[in-house]
Write a protein that holds these residues in place. Structure first.
Motif, short mmCIF file in Angstrom:
data_model
loop_
_atom_site.label_atom_id
_atom_site.label_comp_id
_atom_site.label_asym_id
_atom_site.label_seq_id
_atom_site.Cartn_x
_atom_site.Cartn_y
_atom_site.Cartn_z
N CYS A 39 0.83 -1.22 0.00
CA CYS A 39 0.00 0.00 0.00
C CYS A 39 0.85 1.25 0.00
O CYS A 39 0.62 2.18 -0.77
N SER A 42 2.35 1.93 -3.43
CA SER A 42 1.45 2.54 -4.44
C SER A 42 1.26 4.02 -4.16
O SER A 42 1.27 4.85 -5.06
N VAL A 43 1.22 4.31 -2.85
CA VAL A 43 1.11 5.73 -2.47
C VAL A 43 2.35 6.47 -2.93
O VAL A 43 2.28 7.52 -3.56
N HIS A 46 2.40 7.16 -6.73
CA HIS A 46 1.62 8.33 -7.09
C HIS A 46 2.32 9.58 -6.76
O HIS A 46 2.39 10.50 -7.55
N LYS A 111 -7.48 14.08 -5.53
CA LYS A 111 -7.37 12.65 -5.75
C LYS A 111 -6.40 12.00 -4.80
O LYS A 111 -6.63 10.97 -4.20
N ILE A 112 -5.24 12.66 -4.63
CA ILE A 112 -4.21 12.13 -3.73
C ILE A 112 -4.73 12.05 -2.32
O ILE A 112 -4.58 11.04 -1.63
N GLU A 114 -7.73 11.92 -1.46
CA GLU A 114 -8.73 10.86 -1.43
C GLU A 114 -8.06 9.51 -1.25
O GLU A 114 -8.44 8.71 -0.42
N GLN A 115 -7.03 9.35 -2.08
CA GLN A 115 -6.27 8.11 -2.02
C GLN A 115 -5.69 7.91 -0.65
O GLN A 115 -5.78 6.86 -0.06
N GLN A 116 -5.11 9.01 -0.13
CA GLN A 116 -4.50 8.92 1.20
C GLN A 116 -5.53 8.60 2.25
O GLN A 116 -5.26 7.82 3.18
N ARG A 118 -8.22 6.85 1.77
CA ARG A 118 -8.54 5.44 1.68
C ARG A 118 -7.45 4.59 2.35
O ARG A 118 -7.70 3.66 3.08
N GLN A 119 -6.24 5.07 2.05
CA GLN A 119 -5.12 4.34 2.59
C GLN A 119 -5.15 4.39 4.08
O GLN A 119 -4.90 3.40 4.78
#
Lengths: 339, 453
Positions: A39, A42-43, A46, A111-112, A114-116, A118-119
């Motif tokens: 995980c 992938s972060v 990005h 987006k980042i 958001e991604q973060q 989720r992470q």
């Protein structure tokens, strides 16, 4: 330009925090949990892409600035107005582009984040799961430890029991041993006592027997002495009778004839030969020793005399035992007999 | 103090010396005497018997000559023991036990069980064995005194194929010497005259002492007489009538070479050697009168020893060479006289009877063998020079020519017995006489040769 810098710092900050995400509640010194690593990669990916875009953009902006300077130098020939317009137009354009880009960045950032987000949620879930597992492990470990403690305690208890039993057995055996020793001692003492008694009794008997023997011996000795004296007296009586009746002479004549018949020197008796021989006679009338008391012949002469005597052995027995003598003297020639 | 018994059976207790027992017992005192003897009992216990030996017994000594074991790998066994046994037995002094009576046949003392031999009543045993090669065997032997239980003689002799008999005689000599104290005479030789029937031939013969191996050293159609050995045994002197009269010859035995004693070829007889071998005493006949002459052997001039009208003959030197004994009929009949070898007065020696002739001296003893004639019988007598006594050894009636063996223990003579004629050998110690006869003819005038080794 300040906004741009602020944006870059934001991105940079988010990038710094990205890979450094750690599970809440974990030991700060412990390494990150392996299950969280993909995980974070992938972060990171990005973030890197984002950073590349931002940096490339910023670089191009920097290279554009000297171009403006050149234009400024060349613009000397242009009129201010036109220049002012152009600048205005360019500013317009630039501003629109910036805005667009800012919007674009804003979207990306969203987006980042958001991604973060989720992470972070996943991490929180993971952390929660991890925490649960840890909890379970601890529980198991504690149970095991408890079981182990209980086992150890049981073993300790058994050991103690065994030692106690062994101690009891030892004491029993020692007791038996003591009993046996005591019995043996008692028996030995009894045997010793019996032996001593026997010894005493035997000594007494022996002493008695010895005394009897002494008396018996003394009695026999006296009897034997008496018998011997009587025997000797009778023997002498018989001997003298034999002498006086001529039996001794007959006896001697038989010995003489025996010797003479066996004395055969091959050349006859050498002239002038003279010899005296003393014989030891055994009780069976056998000649034991031959000793020359006088002799004047040769070795051959001596040998034939000895042969004559040995051939004559055993000599004729005396007519009565009383005439037996342990020694006998032979002599030749007869003329020296009446010395 | 002890009892002493002397010869004659007299009892001589202390104080009773010389009193005959028969007279003593009747006296009342004898009781007291006996009591006195009882009181001396411990002393009487040490009494001895004293026994006086008065004589010995003449008998042949029982011996055993065990056959010698033959350990030679090749060749036929030679029976040495048989010859030794025959030599010893012939003397009459030994009685060998037959081989068939021997339980065992040991070859050395260490193998013997003496009790076995004592049971056989044997006093001495000769054992031995022969080893090496047949051509040169070694004979080892041992003489054992059975009663003393010791070895008297241990010996080893080297022999050779042509000397087996001589070796056996040598063994007999050694055994004889050990058992009798006198040197053996079995290895010596004899010389004698053989006269064939019809008197066609006279032979001078030399043979071993046992009569074996006779060798003719001279043949003649004329009489041969009076052979005499030189002291070293190398020569014979004898009388031959080949020239028509009696003549003395000297002949070397080994080669047969001979020569007349006298260069002038005079008539002589009865030769006798001086002990040193340098002279011959002979009876020389001059003008029909016989006297004793001394001839140097190397051919010098003869010396006349006797001078008498009577017949003087048959000379014989004394062993020391100082005197010459001879026969003379200067008295009544022939008698023995003696004269110093350097010359001098002759003295009569024989006195017993009217005829004592041909004296021969016994070596080492003062005895002379003579031919004694009485009542027509000629016999050999032994005369003792110290007491002049004469002991007659043979019966005759025609005995002649006595001659001593070099050890003086035997003499040989021409025996003319009623049973026939031959050579008689008389063994003085045993009194045994043996007769040697030839398959044909008469044997006479024997002369016993000297020791040869």
């Amino acid at each position: 330009m300040d906004r741009l810098k602020a944006l870059i710092e934001r991105v940079a900050r988010s990038l710094r925090t990205g890979p450094g995400v750690r599970s809440p509640g974990a030991n700060p010194n412990a390494p990150p949990l392996p299950m969280l690593r993909p995980c974070s990669w992938s972060v990171g990916g990005h973030a890197a892409l984002m950073a590349f875009l931002l940096i490339g953009f910023a670089t191009r902006i920097q290279t554009d600035e000297p171009a403006f300077g050149t234009i400024a130098i060349d613009g000397v020939v242009l009129d201010d107005e036109a220049v002012q317009r152009e600048i205005q137009r360019l500013d317009e354009l630039e501003r629109a582009a910036v805005i667009e880009r800012e919007q674009e960045v804003e979207r990306l950032l969203e987006k980042i984040e958001e991604q973060q987000e989720r992470q972070r949620q996943q991490e929180q879930e993971l952390s929660a799961l991890s925490s649960q597992a840890e909890q379970a492990r601890q529980t198991l470990s504690e149970q095991q430890a408890e079981a182990s403690r209980q086992l150890s305690a049981m073993q300790q208890q058994q050991q103690t029991e065994r030692e106690r039993l062994a101690q009891v057995e030892r004491e029993r055996q020692e007791e038996e041993e003591r009993a046996r020793a005591a019995e043996a001692e008692r028996q030995a003492a009894e045997a010793e006592r019996q032996r001593a008694e026997e010894q005493t009794r035997r000594l007494a008997e022996e002493a008695e027997a010895a005394q009897r023997q002494i008396e018996e011996t003394e009695r026999r000795r006296r009897e034997a002495e008496l018998a011997e004296r009587m025997r000797r007296e009778m023997a002498e009586e018989r001997r003298n009778e034999a002498i006086e009746s001529g039996q001794l002479d007959e006896y001697k004549a038989r010995i003489r004839q025996r010797i003479e018949s066996n004395w055969s020197p091959p050349g006859g008796i050498p002239k002038g030969l003279r010899w005296v021989v003393l014989l030891d006679i055994l009780p069976g009338n056998e000649v034991d020793g031959i000793r020359f008391e006088a002799f004047n012949g040769t070795e051959t002469d001596r040998r034939y005399i000895e042969t004559a005597i040995r051939r004559s052995s055993p000599l004729p027995a005396p007519p009565i035992p009383e005439l037996f003598e342990r020694q006998m003297r032979l002599r030749y020639p007869p003329t020296e007999a009446g010395e | 103090m002890k009892l002493r018994y002397v010869v004659g059976g007299k009892v001589c207790p202390p104080g009773g010396e010389g009193v005959p027992p028969s007279t003593r017992t009747r006296r009342p005192r004898s009781r007291a005497l006996c009591l006195a003897i009882l009181a001396l009992l411990p002393l009487a216990a040490s009494a001895q018997l004293d026994i006086v030996i008065t004589r010995s017994t003449q008998r042949a000594i029982p011996i055993a000559v065990v056959p010698f074991e033959w350990r030679v790998t090749l060749g036929l066994p030679y029976d040495f023991a048989e010859i030794v046994e025959a030599d010893l037995e012939r003397t009459g002094q030994f009685a060998p036990r037959g081989r068939e009576t021997m339980i065992t046949r040991p070859t050395r003392f260490s193998e013997m069980r003496l009790t076995n031999w004592r049971i056989m009543d044997v006093e001495a045993v000769l054992v031995g064995h022969v080893s090496g090669t047949e051509a040169n065997p070694t004979v080892e032997f041992e003489l054992v005194d059975v009663y003393a239980g010791e070895s008297l003689l241990v010996y080893r002799l080297q022999s050779s194929r042509d000397a087996f008999r001589a070796t056996a005689h040598r063994i007999a000599d050694l055994v004889y010497e050990q058992l009798t104290g006198a040197r053996g005479m079995f290895s010596t030789r004899l010389a004698y005259v053989q006269v064939t029937p019809g008197r066609e031939e006279f032979r001078l013969i030399v043979a071993d002492a046992d009569g074996q191996n006779p060798i003719v050293v001279l043949r003649s159609t004329d009489p041969i007489m009076s052979p005499s050995w030189s002291p070293d045994g190398a020569y014979l002197a004898y009388v031959s009538f080949e020239a028509g009269y009696a003549e003395v010859f000297v002949q070397e035995v080994a080669t047969g070479q001979r020569r007349p004693l006298s260069p002038d070829r005079t008539s002589a007889s009865a030769p006798a050697w001086s002990p040193d071998g340098r002279f011959l005493a002979v009876a020389r006949n001059v003008n029909a009168n016989s006297d004793i002459y001394i001839y140097p052997i190397d051919g010098g001039s003869p010396r006349r020893l006797t001078r008498h009208s009577a017949t003087e003959t048959e000379p014989e030197f004394s062993p020391d060479g100082e005197r010459v004994y001879f026969t003379s009929d200067r008295g009544i009949g022939p008698q023995v006289y003696v004269v110093p070898a350097r010359g001098g007065q002759a003295q009569r020696v024989s006195f017993t009877g009217s005829y004592n002739a041909r004296p021969r001296l016994q070596p080492d003893r003062n005895q002379i063998a003579v031919v004694h004639q009485q009542d027509g019988r000629f016999r050999i007598g032994l005369m003792d020079l110290r007491d002049e006594s004469l002991r007659l050894l043979t019966d005759g009636p025609l005995d002649e020519s006595p001659s001593f063996a070099p050890n003086g223990r035997a003499l040989i003579f021409g025996a003319g017995t009623t049973a026939g004629r031959g050579l008689g050998v008389y063994f003085i110690d045993s009194g045994v006489m043996r007769l040697l006869r030839a398959p044909e003819g008469i044997l006479r005038e024997p002369a016993w040769g000297p020791y040869e080794n």
